[in-house]
Design a protein around this motif. Structure first.
Motif, PDB file in Angstrom:
ATOM      1  N   HIS A  24       6.655 132.844  49.740  1.00  0.00           N
ATOM      2  CA  HIS A  24       7.725 133.997  49.791  1.00  0.00           C
ATOM      3  C   HIS A  24       7.490 135.671  50.195  1.00  0.00           C
ATOM      4  CE1 HIS A  24       9.137 130.849  46.495  1.00  0.00           C
ATOM      5  NE2 HIS A  24      10.613 131.793  46.691  1.00  0.00           N
ATOM      6  N   ARG A  25       8.544 135.825  51.578  1.00  0.00           N
ATOM      7  CA  ARG A  25       7.685 137.385  51.853  1.00  0.00           C
ATOM      8  C   ARG A  25       7.690 138.901  51.152  1.00  0.00           C
ATOM      9  NH1 ARG A  25      12.286 135.288  54.772  1.00  0.00           N
ATOM     10  NH2 ARG A  25      14.095 137.042  55.168  1.00  0.00           N
ATOM     11  N   GLU A  26       7.261 139.652  51.536  1.00  0.00           N
ATOM     12  CA  GLU A  26       7.759 140.869  51.261  1.00  0.00           C
ATOM     13  C   GLU A  26       9.365 141.291  51.686  1.00  0.00           C
ATOM     14  OE1 GLU A  26       4.621 143.892  50.963  1.00  0.00           O
ATOM     15  OE2 GLU A  26       5.532 144.994  52.086  1.00  0.00           O
ATOM     16  N   PRO A  27       9.907 141.418  50.696  1.00  0.00           N
ATOM     17  CA  PRO A  27      10.949 141.708  51.364  1.00  0.00           C
ATOM     18  C   PRO A  27      10.683 143.687  51.988  1.00  0.00           C
ATOM     19  CG  PRO A  27      11.109 140.975  48.975  1.00  0.00           C
ATOM     20  CD  PRO A  27      10.004 141.378  49.453  1.00  0.00           C
ATOM     21  N   THR A  28      11.956 144.176  52.820  1.00  0.00           N
ATOM     22  CA  THR A  28      12.068 144.861  53.295  1.00  0.00           C
ATOM     23  C   THR A  28      12.957 145.177  52.740  1.00  0.00           C
ATOM     24  OG1 THR A  28      14.217 144.440  55.218  1.00  0.00           O
ATOM     25  CG2 THR A  28      11.829 143.900  55.971  1.00  0.00           C
ATOM     26  N   ALA A  29      13.904 146.992  52.431  1.00  0.00           N
ATOM     27  CA  ALA A  29      14.061 147.805  51.563  1.00  0.00           C
ATOM     28  C   ALA A  29      15.832 146.956  52.315  1.00  0.00           C
ATOM     29  CB  ALA A  29      14.668 148.843  52.186  1.00  0.00           C
ATOM     30  N   ALA A  30      15.767 146.612  53.701  1.00  0.00           N
ATOM     31  CA  ALA A  30      17.478 146.121  53.974  1.00  0.00           C
ATOM     32  C   ALA A  30      17.406 144.552  53.271  1.00  0.00           C
ATOM     33  CB  ALA A  30      17.565 145.833  56.002  1.00  0.00           C
ATOM     34  N   GLU A  31      16.056 143.999  52.769  1.00  0.00           N
ATOM     35  CA  GLU A  31      16.402 142.416  52.604  1.00  0.00           C
ATOM     36  C   GLU A  31      16.898 142.982  50.760  1.00  0.00           C
ATOM     37  OE1 GLU A  31      13.701 140.081  55.537  1.00  0.00           O
ATOM     38  OE2 GLU A  31      12.451 140.948  53.701  1.00  0.00           O
ATOM     39  N   LEU A  32      16.449 143.610  50.451  1.00  0.00           N
ATOM     40  CA  LEU A  32      16.417 144.282  48.987  1.00  0.00           C
ATOM     41  C   LEU A  32      18.515 144.525  48.580  1.00  0.00           C
ATOM     42  CD1 LEU A  32      13.974 146.649  47.685  1.00  0.00           C
ATOM     43  CD2 LEU A  32      14.246 144.101  47.400  1.00  0.00           C
ATOM     44  N   LEU A  33      19.057 145.505  49.896  1.00  0.00           N
ATOM     45  CA  LEU A  33      19.813 145.729  49.402  1.00  0.00           C
ATOM     46  C   LEU A  33      20.937 143.874  50.069  1.00  0.00           C
ATOM     47  CD1 LEU A  33      22.438 147.923  49.631  1.00  0.00           C
ATOM     48  CD2 LEU A  33      22.007 148.053  52.393  1.00  0.00           C
ATOM     49  N   TRP A  34      20.535 143.413  50.698  1.00  0.00           N
ATOM     50  CA  TRP A  34      21.001 142.580  50.505  1.00  0.00           C
ATOM     51  C   TRP A  34      21.452 141.232  49.675  1.00  0.00           C
ATOM     52  CZ3 TRP A  34      19.778 137.089  51.256  1.00  0.00           C
ATOM     53  CH2 TRP A  34      20.169 135.973  51.705  1.00  0.00           C
ATOM     54  N   GLN A  35      20.418 141.178  49.342  1.00  0.00           N
ATOM     55  CA  GLN A  35      20.457 140.214  47.922  1.00  0.00           C
ATOM     56  C   GLN A  35      21.451 140.887  46.883  1.00  0.00           C
ATOM     57  OE1 GLN A  35      15.881 138.507  46.588  1.00  0.00           O
ATOM     58  NE2 GLN A  35      15.518 140.205  48.124  1.00  0.00           N
ATOM     59  N   ILE A  36      21.448 141.847  47.374  1.00  0.00           N
ATOM     60  CA  ILE A  36      22.353 142.406  46.265  1.00  0.00           C
ATOM     61  C   ILE A  36      23.642 142.264  47.020  1.00  0.00           C
ATOM     62  CG2 ILE A  36      23.002 145.246  44.823  1.00  0.00           C
ATOM     63  CD1 ILE A  36      20.100 145.832  45.299  1.00  0.00           C
ATOM     64  N   ASN A  37      24.245 142.708  47.951  1.00  0.00           N
ATOM     65  CA  ASN A  37      25.296 142.778  48.549  1.00  0.00           C
ATOM     66  C   ASN A  37      25.657 141.586  48.380  1.00  0.00           C
ATOM     67  OD1 ASN A  37      25.783 145.149  48.138  1.00  0.00           O
ATOM     68  ND2 ASN A  37      24.447 145.911  49.882  1.00  0.00           N
ATOM     69  N   ILE A  38      25.122 140.495  48.875  1.00  0.00           N
ATOM     70  CA  ILE A  38      25.240 138.469  48.885  1.00  0.00           C
ATOM     71  C   ILE A  38      25.683 138.569  47.015  1.00  0.00           C
ATOM     72  CG2 ILE A  38      24.573 136.704  48.919  1.00  0.00           C
ATOM     73  CD1 ILE A  38      25.118 137.738  51.512  1.00  0.00           C
ATOM     74  N   SER A  39      25.148 138.618  46.434  1.00  0.00           N
ATOM     75  CA  SER A  39      25.295 138.065  45.075  1.00  0.00           C
ATOM     76  C   SER A  39      26.387 139.422  44.454  1.00  0.00           C
ATOM     77  CB  SER A  39      23.919 138.675  43.962  1.00  0.00           C
ATOM     78  OG  SER A  39      22.976 138.190  44.634  1.00  0.00           O
ATOM     79  N   LEU A  40      26.743 140.047  45.275  1.00  0.00           N
ATOM     80  CA  LEU A  40      27.787 140.840  44.414  1.00  0.00           C
ATOM     81  C   LEU A  40      29.342 140.234  44.858  1.00  0.00           C
ATOM     82  CD1 LEU A  40      27.248 144.554  44.578  1.00  0.00           C
ATOM     83  CD2 LEU A  40      27.889 143.778  42.556  1.00  0.00           C
ATOM     84  N   ALA A  41      28.876 140.228  46.240  1.00  0.00           N
ATOM     85  CA  ALA A  41      29.990 138.906  47.125  1.00  0.00           C
ATOM     86  C   ALA A  41      30.629 137.720  45.841  1.00  0.00           C
ATOM     87  CB  ALA A  41      30.053 138.686  47.989  1.00  0.00           C
ATOM     88  N   TYR A  42      29.156 137.311  45.471  1.00  0.00           N
ATOM     89  CA  TYR A  42      30.031 135.933  45.025  1.00  0.00           C
ATOM     90  C   TYR A  42      29.760 136.011  42.924  1.00  0.00           C
ATOM     91  CZ  TYR A  42      28.386 132.062  48.738  1.00  0.00           C
ATOM     92  OH  TYR A  42      28.134 131.603  49.425  1.00  0.00           O
ATOM     93  N   GLY A  43      29.787 137.989  43.111  1.00  0.00           N
ATOM     94  CA  GLY A  43      30.865 137.544  41.891  1.00  0.00           C
ATOM     95  C   GLY A  43      29.872 138.271  40.821  1.00  0.00           C
ATOM     96  N   ALA A  44      28.387 139.005  40.969  1.00  0.00           N
ATOM     97  CA  ALA A  44      27.830 138.974  40.169  1.00  0.00           C
ATOM     98  C   ALA A  44      28.191 140.635  39.109  1.00  0.00           C
ATOM     99  CB  ALA A  44      26.369 139.701  40.642  1.00  0.00           C
TER     100      ALA A  44
END
Length: 465
Positions: free
Chosen positions: A279-299
């Motif tokens: 697994h790779r080290e996330p960028t700031a955009a990848e942290l945000l991406w994980q969060i927003n994808i999760s919000l879209a899926y109802g987190a």
């Protein structure tokens, strides 16, 4: 995929058990005999309260799942020697709301000390107590049959819970207890009994369980049906080495979303903050991406794995997280602070009370495993442009025809531009959420132009005519 929780879990539990065996909570030990006596007077101890005998509190009434604030938590906090008022203030300053104990905090005196720090910093804690709580939910099963191997009776389980409740309950920062990290389905029956005991003896506390990553819908559905949890939390870390994504990340999210809707409970998720094996080290955009994808899926809750960096001796090649092993902030601390304080708390307040109605992928071919492609609705007539993930939400008030649409960039490396078509026959107003102002800015009813930085999202409110 192998979760780092699976790696950290057994060694963490062994360490905590060893520490606890030599240093039992002072407060719990001093009240042990009284607690055992008290337990015998409860219906749980007297014989056998079952999961069906105890009312399941609404998540709206519990710490973290209740209230208007969107819960943002962390796993692997500062270790005991780094647990200071300054360090806990640093956590709060980065926009976190709660801490899940760990990182060699296995002694009850340490838990009490950290609860005091959390209280003073304005944080809440979920305590992973291996001596009391895990002995009734992880190390032993709960059984009325005293000859069952490695089991405790309901009376003994109640006594254990009372000891933990009485030791930590005086701290206003106690949100609840971490009962089990990543249980197999074989533990669901015991966890149902453990949660029933918790709800009878301390209905004001949140009983927390985090589940394994899985592509099996029955694992999550059975958890909801058997355990009757107050939330469903899972971990799956999608950012693989060499720029790859976990091919089943969306599939896992779709399954968890379905289970959460089935149980009418919130869904929480862990996001990946560090590199480890494959697994790779996330960028700031990848942290945000994980969060927003999760919000879209109802987190309805976001947890960071990890906050403090696990040291090299734990194995698995962990790289720096938000804070390094020796206590230095990394760029991901600053990124998390920015995300939490300027976006996630604000948009989370909007989404937390809403119900996930649908989640679709637009302009993406082929679709990832488990994803559903966009089709026009009576509100959104079309979505053109770059690939986006679109979550649609409704009010719990069935009479309301309003809808909220979260449009998330499918890419964590490139900007996305899309046009969301709005049906002016059914939509009477359009508002675009401005997190800095915590309000919706009206625009004319018509196509909504969306421009998203890598990993970013925007929230649109469609008012019904």
């Amino acid at each position: 995929m192998q979760s780092p929780h699976q790696i950290l879990g057994p060694s963490r539990r062994s360490l905590l058990l060893g520490a606890g065996a030599t240093a039992l909570t002072a407060a719990a030990a001093s009240t042990a005999s009284a607690s055992t006596a008290a337990a015998s007077t409860t219906s749980a101890a007297a014989g056998g309260v079952g999961p069906a005998d105890v009312a399941v509190p609404s998540p709206d009434t519990l710490p973290l799942t209740g209230g208007s604030e969107f819960p943002i938590g962390l796993f692997w906090p500062p270790h005991p020697y780094a647990s200071t008022a300054e360090r806990f203030a640093e956590i709060k300053h980065a926009g976190f709301d709660f801490v899940i104990s760990g990182n060699y905090a296995g002694d009850g005196n340490i838990f009490q000390y950290q609860l005091g720090l959390a209280r003073d910093a304005g944080l809440q804690m979920l305590i992973s107590d291996d001596i009391q709580i895990r002995n009734m939910s992880r190390w032993f099963s709960i059984s009325d049959t005293t000859t069952d191997f490695l089991s405790v009776t309901p009376a003994e389980a109640s006594a254990l819970y009372i000891r933990a409740r009485d030791a930590y309950g005086p701290y206003s920062s106690l949100a609840g207890f971490n009962f089990y990290d990543e249980p197999g389905a074989g533990w669901f029956a015991t966890l149902a009994k453990a949660l029933a005991i918790s709800r009878e003896l301390a209905p004001q506390l949140l009983p927390y369980i985090n589940l394994l990553p899985s592509d099996d819908p029955s694992y999550y559905r059975n958890f909801v049906d058997v355990v009757k949890p107050s939330l469903i939390s899972f971990d799956r870390y999608p950012l693989l080495a060499a720029g790859q994504e976990d091919a089943n990340y969306f599939h896992n999210w779709a399954i968890v979303r379905d289970a959460a809707l089935h149980g009418d409970i919130p869904s929480w998720v862990y996001i990946q903050t560090l590199a480890y094996n494959n697994h790779r080290e996330p960028t700031a955009a990848e942290l945000l991406w994980q969060i927003n994808i999760s919000l879209a899926y109802g987190a309805k809750g976001i947890q960071y794995f990890t906050y403090w960096t696990p040291e090299a001796a734990r194995g698995e090649g962990f790289g720096p997280a938000l804070i390094t092993v020796d206590g230095k902030r990394t760029p991901r601390y600053d990124a998390a602070k920015q995300i939490n304080t300027t976006w996630l708390h604000q948009v989370g307040r909007e989404l937390k009370p809403l119900v996930s109605e649908s989640v679709v992928h637009a302009n993406e071919t082929p679709l990832p495993n488990g994803a559903v492609g966009f089709t026009p609705t009576n509100l959104v007539s079309g979505i053109s442009g770059n690939s986006v993930v679109v979550g649609t939400f409704r009010s719990r008030d069935a009479a309301s025809g309003d809808r909220w649409v979260l449009v998330a960039n499918r890419s964590h490396s490139a900007r996305a531009r899309a046009v969301v078509g709005v049906d002016d026959q059914t939509v009477g107003s359009v508002g675009v959420f401005q997190p800095a102002k915590q309000k919706y800015v009206s625009q004319r009813v018509g196509p909504v132009q969306v421009s998203l930085a890598p990993g970013a999202a925007t929230l649109i409110k469609l008012g019904a005519k």
